[in-house]
Scaffold this active site. Structure first.
Site, PDB file in Angstrom:
ATOM      1  N   ARG A   1     -64.398  -2.782 -15.812  1.00  0.00           N
ATOM      2  CA  ARG A   1     -64.668  -3.970 -16.628  1.00  0.00           C
ATOM      3  C   ARG A   1     -64.887  -5.225 -15.795  1.00  0.00           C
ATOM      4  NH1 ARG A   1     -61.381  -0.950 -20.505  1.00  0.00           N
ATOM      5  NH2 ARG A   1     -59.506  -1.769 -19.555  1.00  0.00           N
TER       6      ARG A   1
ATOM      7  N   GLU B   1     -49.750  -1.006 -15.315  1.00  0.00           N
ATOM      8  CA  GLU B   1     -48.885  -1.210 -16.495  1.00  0.00           C
ATOM      9  C   GLU B   1     -48.555   0.178 -17.069  1.00  0.00           C
ATOM     10  OE1 GLU B   1     -50.755  -3.469 -19.593  1.00  0.00           O
ATOM     11  OE2 GLU B   1     -48.895  -3.657 -20.751  1.00  0.00           O
TER      12      GLU B   1
END
Ligand code: AMP
Length: 172
Positions: free
Chosen positions: A58, A95
């Site tokens: 991204r 994460e």
């Protein structure tokens, strides 16, 4: 512009406990996409960079039009086994899960001034690894730009000493 209104949120994706910020609705809106790139440009134009580093995948979305607007070259930072020739690589905690990023050794020369850009700052692991790859090759990271920052994950604390800018924030 209300950027948050353009970002969809999927709870418990891709695993339970993650509040996934989906930028696809934002980038499908031409006016919002242009606004975001222009915002990045306003921040980046004084950074005196000569390259834009773009983590797969991204980072590519925002980094490419930003580099074009600034007249700068692009340096892809990719998942393993995607780049030919000699590469430098780093593994870090995400994460969720772990990840490895790679950069071509020839992509950065000593003295290069590099802006790193990605869609989202969570723990900061990705961008920190990307910064270390740039620095290992003699480059300087002059700025880190994100559309979204999850402030509750304290990515900024992981990135002390770097100039970090984000356009919208959520706690998680
Ligand atoms: P981190 O290395 O923890 O800062 O994670 C950064 C990368 O993971 C970003 O490039 C995002 O694409 C992706 N990511 C992490 N957390 C989320 C989230 N809650 N929503 C969407 N993407 C995420």
């Amino acid at each position: 512009m209300d950027l948050k209104g353009k970002i969809d949120i999927f709870e418990d994706y891709p695993i339970e406990g993650i509040s996934f910020k989906d930028i696809n609705s934002l980038i499908a809106d031409g006016e919002a996409f242009q606004y975001v790139v222009n915002q990045f440009y306003d921040i980046a134009k004084t950074m005196d960079a000569n390259l834009v580093g773009i983590p797969e995948s991204r980072g590519y979305i925002f980094g490419s039009p930003l580099a074009y607007k600034l007249g700068l070259g692009l340096v892809p930072i990719r998942k393993p086994n995607k780049l030919p020739g000699e590469v430098h690589s780093r593994t870090y905690d995400l994460e969720y899960g772990t990840n490895t990023v790679e950069i071509q050794s020839k992509a950065i020369k000593p003295g290069d001034r590099v802006i790193l850009i990605d869609d989202l700052l969570a723990t900061g692991g990705t961008i920190h690894a990307a910064a270390k790859l740039v620095e290992e090759l003699g480059g300087e990271v002059v700025g880190m730009l994100f559309l979204i920052e999850l402030t509750g994950l304290k990515g900024r604390e992981h990135l002390k000493g770097y100039e970090v800018d984000s356009l919208v924030t959520y706690e998680f």
